[in-house]
Motif scaffolding. Structure first.
Motif, PDB file in Angstrom:
ATOM      1  N   UNK A   1     -32.593  53.958  60.849  1.00  0.00           N
ATOM      2  CA  UNK A   1     -31.240  54.751  60.701  1.00  0.00           C
ATOM      3  C   UNK A   1     -30.116  53.059  60.772  1.00  0.00           C
ATOM      4  N   UNK A   2     -31.340  51.940  61.588  1.00  0.00           N
ATOM      5  CA  UNK A   2     -30.248  50.978  61.485  1.00  0.00           C
ATOM      6  C   UNK A   2     -30.257  50.287  60.272  1.00  0.00           C
TER       7      UNK A   2
ATOM      8  N   UNK B   1     -30.019  51.871  57.128  1.00  0.00           N
ATOM      9  CA  UNK B   1     -28.901  52.539  56.361  1.00  0.00           C
ATOM     10  C   UNK B   1     -27.310  52.168  57.010  1.00  0.00           C
ATOM     11  N   UNK B   2     -27.602  51.467  58.226  1.00  0.00           N
ATOM     12  CA  UNK B   2     -25.805  51.353  58.687  1.00  0.00           C
ATOM     13  C   UNK B   2     -25.670  50.357  58.490  1.00  0.00           C
TER      14      UNK B   2
ATOM     15  N   UNK C   1     -24.485  50.219  54.836  1.00  0.00           N
ATOM     16  CA  UNK C   1     -23.756  51.364  54.645  1.00  0.00           C
ATOM     17  C   UNK C   1     -22.342  50.454  55.134  1.00  0.00           C
TER      18      UNK C   1
ATOM     19  N   UNK D   1     -11.993  52.836  55.101  1.00  0.00           N
ATOM     20  CA  UNK D   1     -13.247  52.219  55.693  1.00  0.00           C
ATOM     21  C   UNK D   1     -14.631  53.484  54.413  1.00  0.00           C
ATOM     22  N   UNK D   2     -15.749  53.230  54.085  1.00  0.00           N
ATOM     23  CA  UNK D   2     -16.325  54.247  53.140  1.00  0.00           C
ATOM     24  C   UNK D   2     -16.738  55.766  54.113  1.00  0.00           C
ATOM     25  N   UNK D   3     -16.349  56.474  53.437  1.00  0.00           N
ATOM     26  CA  UNK D   3     -17.189  57.448  53.494  1.00  0.00           C
ATOM     27  C   UNK D   3     -17.736  58.496  52.938  1.00  0.00           C
ATOM     28  N   UNK D   4     -18.666  59.847  53.273  1.00  0.00           N
ATOM     29  CA  UNK D   4     -19.186  60.527  52.428  1.00  0.00           C
ATOM     30  C   UNK D   4     -18.966  60.013  50.835  1.00  0.00           C
ATOM     31  N   UNK D   5     -18.036  59.952  50.044  1.00  0.00           N
ATOM     32  CA  UNK D   5     -18.370  59.533  48.724  1.00  0.00           C
ATOM     33  C   UNK D   5     -18.817  58.636  48.537  1.00  0.00           C
TER      34      UNK D   5
ATOM     35  N   UNK E   1     -20.629  56.687  49.197  1.00  0.00           N
ATOM     36  CA  UNK E   1     -22.173  56.336  49.573  1.00  0.00           C
ATOM     37  C   UNK E   1     -23.456  56.431  48.631  1.00  0.00           C
ATOM     38  N   UNK E   2     -24.370  55.419  48.636  1.00  0.00           N
ATOM     39  CA  UNK E   2     -24.924  55.963  47.305  1.00  0.00           C
ATOM     40  C   UNK E   2     -26.667  56.511  47.761  1.00  0.00           C
ATOM     41  N   UNK E   3     -27.620  56.234  47.120  1.00  0.00           N
ATOM     42  CA  UNK E   3     -28.520  56.926  47.261  1.00  0.00           C
ATOM     43  C   UNK E   3     -29.307  55.727  47.944  1.00  0.00           C
ATOM     44  N   UNK E   4     -29.194  55.424  49.555  1.00  0.00           N
ATOM     45  CA  UNK E   4     -30.789  55.141  50.266  1.00  0.00           C
ATOM     46  C   UNK E   4     -31.550  54.933  50.772  1.00  0.00           C
TER      47      UNK E   4
END
Lengths: 214, 710
Positions: free
Chosen positions: B606-607, B609-610, B613, B643-647, B649-652
């Motif tokens: 999760x870190x 990913x964070x 992002x 700031x970044x939102x759901x749209x 976000x790429x494949x991570x």
């Protein structure tokens, strides 16, 4: 952002109608239960005044009736966090401008930003907040999936995401990832848990469509 | 008794650690039961708000009489100094019966602003007629200088290929979703403080000072907090104002910043202008680098990690300067100084590599001595599809269609801890319940969960059988969560306390088991058994029942050998650029991160990913905008500060580097937030030949680059 999130026509109270209705309340009529109806009636009569002072309302939150005293400008968010007893603080204040979705609640099943919805607009509506998602100790499939998939870090955005996605999945548990992303496109997570949020929503939807929860 | 201090078990023998676990406070966070400082409600509590100066520099003359006349307003105070030095500096505070009344009170304050000369941008501050902003020296100053300038210039002369570029990094904001603030409940003798903080014990010291109390009369709680990212270490002006209001009114004060306050006065990541001149030989050796950095840290010095950063460049010189402006001072933010340094050097490395026709992965490997980077780069290159990518030594040809590009960036971090500053306590009760207590805060990183996992591992219990108690200054000492030190600081102390508790437990059990304490061991499911006879055993509940009211309670501390220091990390980004419009999407990001012994795979990923992002958002969208003519903030809200939102976000893909076999715990959060934007910039170049020197990478910049290249 859908129209209902802006408190527009879809919410049943037009801006014009609200101002007229405000006049009725200020005129001394107790504004309980029929704010919207009175607003429309007032509009028909061409009465134009502004609402002011304290207004007693009854809000229906998570199935409970809550009597609150608000001002015309009091947001639904402030009513939940500061007027309802005990305070319902699960719904978060973050931007206070309808930009981040942290304050999302369901109003008659539709996600709305409670920070740009007036408390008086919520009268007579069924409000659901994050506190109303679990059935006692039994988490909803989406809540459970959020925990399993680690779809939260600091947790401050979590209630808003849960409400936006509950609104989506209860209508369409088979929502595609694009629909899931679009349902929470108005929610900001600063810790960056998005990939896990999408995965959680997908897995909760699958469970819900198999009848594993409401 | 060495048998009781064995260190971490071999990874293959671990039953709990080195595996994925959901966080223990997940249910509280998904039900709204988790209470943050914002959510504290108390009888008689007043809501306070700050009046922030709307000008870059001014003297405030305040008349509170109209504010005090507002219904519900209880108190209004002036804050020191009345002469402001940055846009948004607070000058007054109002306390009222409701948040709305406090806002009414703020609006009602009659303020006369006497304007002082100001400089809001670095260009204004460096102009000849600029006012001197600090009595301590000129607006632009040298922070440090290192390396040999003459040798560097000579090496640049001798290089086969030289690139000079200026990179611009804007000021960025932390955007903690929970704004800064506290609830201060002071009864005249004791104070209980609910803080949104990264440092429980620092808050205690500062509140004690502000209220004039001994520290043992101050009780700080951070049960949950809504994001800090480096900006929440002290109590700040807002905390001091809340203390003052609490003292004056003898009622609890709830003072949380508004979103606008948060943008203006609660910190930012310093920006920078960096000019790099790099030289390489034709065999792909990066031999010389001259760097001039101007940090833009507002009223502070800002932060900068020096060049050549991670790369092994033989000869270099760096001149590191800062420029003061009338804006809020920068604060630590997610690897202070590193994302700025990363953007400049990773871009320069790519410019050199492509300029000479090298594969940028190969060029990096030639200029990195540490083999860990070699293996991580190759792993990321493989995961992101580099080896199948057609354009590995030059950018893709532009023909008006969609072009795919791939780019890379590297990280470095310490991640070591201060275990000797941590005291943790393990308790075992007669009914079999186990608790682990330490004052540490959990920022959302999962430290609360970590406590339970380490203790569960020690006793072969399920994590849910262990209760963690954290976030309170009356508990054992702990560290502030900055520099990714928390995990490496608390884990050894927790393990030590669990080992001590196990030893004490075995000593109590020894007579019943008819064995010496060091001849006992934990079996599966928490059973206690004799080392030499597996049939001589007690279940966990049976064993605990002998304790009676005399529970086991053992403290632990130190054990520095259980933690390590020094991590790497590589990230890759794959983008798709529309070469007609300049719009692009990040399609995939990959992170490979080492962290020594990974305790909880789920929260570590999760870190990662964070971190990705965060840097994606930083690279694509984020920039503080000021109006240099009017002296105002243009995007101090979440509508205009993107700031970044759901749209977006790429494949991570987040991969723990399990080739790191160190049996030591190391913090890994910050390195994951260093190189993602650099990788995106390099991917955009690889896709379409547009080299972006200025962040954020908005489509208009890509389009302008395409037009220039056409």
């Amino acid at each position: 952002m859908s129209q209902s999130q802006n408190g527009g026509e879809a919410s049943g109270v037009t801006r014009r109608g609200f101002l007229k209705g405000a006049g009725v309340a200020a005129g001394g009529l107790a504004a309980t239960g029929t704010m919207a109806g009175e607003a429309l009636a007032a509009q028909a009569e061409g009465d134009v005044t502004r609402l002011s002072g304290k207004i007693k309302l009854e809000l229906r939150v998570n199935g409970d009736k809550q009597k609150v005293e608000v001002e015309p400008r009091t947001t639904l968010l402030s009513a939940l966090r500061h007027r309802v007893e005990p305070a319902l603080t699960g719904t978060k204040i973050v931007c206070d401008h309808g930009n981040c979705g942290a304050c999302t609640v369901l109003m008659d099943g539709e996600p709305v930003c409670s920070c740009i919805t007036l408390a008086v607009q919520a009268e007579g509506r069924e409000i659901r907040t994050v506190e109303g998602l679990a059935d006692g100790d039994r988490l909803s499939p989406l809540q459970e999936a959020f925990v399993e998939h680690d779809a939260m870090m600091c947790g401050f955005c979590t209630p808003g995401f849960l409400m936006s996605l509950t609104g989506c999945l209860e209508k369409n548990p088979q929502a595609s990832e694009t629909e899931i992303r679009s349902a929470c496109a108005g929610n900001t997570c600063r810790c960056g848990t998005y990939p896990n949020v999408f995965a959680a929503a997908k897995s909760a939807g699958e469970r819900m469509s198999k009848g594993g929860g409401k | 008794m060495s048998t009781f201090k064995p260190g971490w078990k071999p990874r293959s023998e671990m039953g709990v650690l080195n595996k994925p676990h959901p966080r223990v406070d997940g249910p509280a966070k998904v039900t709204g039961k988790a209470r943050y400082a914002h959510d504290i409600r108390m009888p008689g509590m007043l809501y306070a708000r700050l009046l922030c100066c709307p000008h870059p520099s001014a003297v405030a003359k305040l008349d509170f009489a109209p504010a005090m006349a507002v219904e519900g307003v209880i108190d209004a105070i002036a804050l020191e100094p009345s002469e402001t030095r940055f846009l948004g500096q607070p000058v007054a505070a109002v306390a009222a019966e409701s948040p709305e009344a406090a806002e009414d009170g703020l609006r009602a304050i009659k303020v006369e602003w006497e304007h002082l000369d100001w400089a809001l941008t670095p260009e204004q501050a460096e102009a000849e007629d600029a006012p001197q902003l600090s009595t301590r020296g000129p607006n632009a100053r040298t922070a440090r200088e290192s390396g040999d300038l003459e040798a560097t210039r000579a090496a640049l002369e001798s290089a086969d290929f030289v690139v000079e570029s200026t990179y611009r990094i804007p000021v960025q904001h932390h955007v903690c979703l929970e704004t800064h603030g506290h609830v201060i409940d002071f009864d005249g003798e004791n104070a209980t403080v609910y803080a949104s903080s990264q440092a429980v014990f620092a808050v205690r010291a500062e509140v004690a000072d502000a209220l004039g109390l001994p520290v043992d009369k101050v009780h700080v709680r951070v049960d949950y907090m809504g994001g800090g990212f480096g900006s929440k270490f002290g109590i700040g002006v807002e905390g001091a104002a809340a203390c003052e209001l609490a003292k004056r009114n003898k009622r609890p004060i709830h003072l949380m910043l508004t979103r606008r306050d948060e943008f203006l006065m609660a910190g930012n990541r310093s920006g920078a202008k960096k000019t790099l001149k790099g030289g390489a030989t034709k065999d792909g050796k990066f031999i010389a680098l001259e760097t001039v950095t101007h940090r833009h840290g507002g009223f502070g010095a800002g932060s900068n990690s020096p060049q050549p950063y991670i790369y092994n460049v033989e000869t270099f010189h760096t001149l590191d300067r800062f420029v003061l402006t009338n804006t809020d001072a920068g604060r630590a933010m997610r690897a202070p100084g590193h994302p700025q340094a990363s953007f400049a050097i990773e871009s320069m490395v790519d410019e050199l590599a492509y300029g000479m026709g090298f594969d940028p992965v190969e060029f990096r490997i030639r200029n990195l001595e540490d083999p860990v980077y070699h293996r991580q780069l190759k792993r990321v290159a493989q995961e992101i599809g580099w080896y199948e990518h057609p354009n590995r030594t030059s950018s893709a040809p532009v023909n008006g269609g969609l072009n795919v590009g791939i780019g890379f960036g590297l990280s470095v971090w310490g991640g070591g801890g201060n275990p000797s500053r941590v005291r943790a306590t393990t308790r075992i009760e007669a009914d079999g319940s186990v608790s682990i207590t330490n004052g540490v805060q959990d920022l959302g990183t999962g430290s609360r969960t970590l406590l339970t996992l380490i203790v569960a591992e020690e006793f072969n219990l399920q994590p849910k059988q262990v209760t963690a108690r954290i976030g309170h200054s009356d508990m054992g000492a702990s560290v502030g969560s900055g520099g990714s030190v928390t995990t490496a600081s608390i884990s050894p102390a927790i393990k030590d306390s669990a080992e001590n508790a196990k030893r004490a437990f075995f000593e109590r059990l020894a007579p019943i088991m008819e064995r010496e304490a060091d001849q006992l061991m934990m079996g599966p499911g928490g059973e206690v058994r004799a080392v030499d006879d597996a049939t001589r055993k007690l279940s966990w509940r049976e064993a605990c029942s002998i304790l009676g009211a005399d529970a086991i309670e053992e403290t632990g501390s130190g054990r520095p050998e259980l933690a390590g220091n020094g991590v790497h990390g590589v990230q890759g980004a794959r983008v798709e650029v529309d070469t007609q419009t300049g719009r692009y999407r990040v399609k995939k990001m990959v992170c490979v991160q080492d962290c020594g012994l990974p305790l909880n795979h789920k929260t570590i990923k999760s870190q990662m990913n964070g971190g990705m992002v965060g840097t994606l958002s930083f690279g694509m969208l984020e920039e503080r905008l000021l109006d240099p003519w009017l002296g105002t903030a243009m995007n101090a809200d979440l509508e205009n500060y993107k700031v970044a939102h759901s749209m977006e976000i790429p494949e991570m893909v987040s991969i723990i580097d399990e080739d790191d076999t160190r049996q030591q715990v190391i913090g890994m959060a910050e390195p994951t937030g260093i190189p993602g934007h650099s990788a995106i910039a390099n991917a955009i170049y690889n896709a379409c030949g547009v080299r972006l020197h200025t962040m954020p990478f908005t489509p208009d910049k890509v389009l302008m680059g395409l037009l220039e290249n056409a």
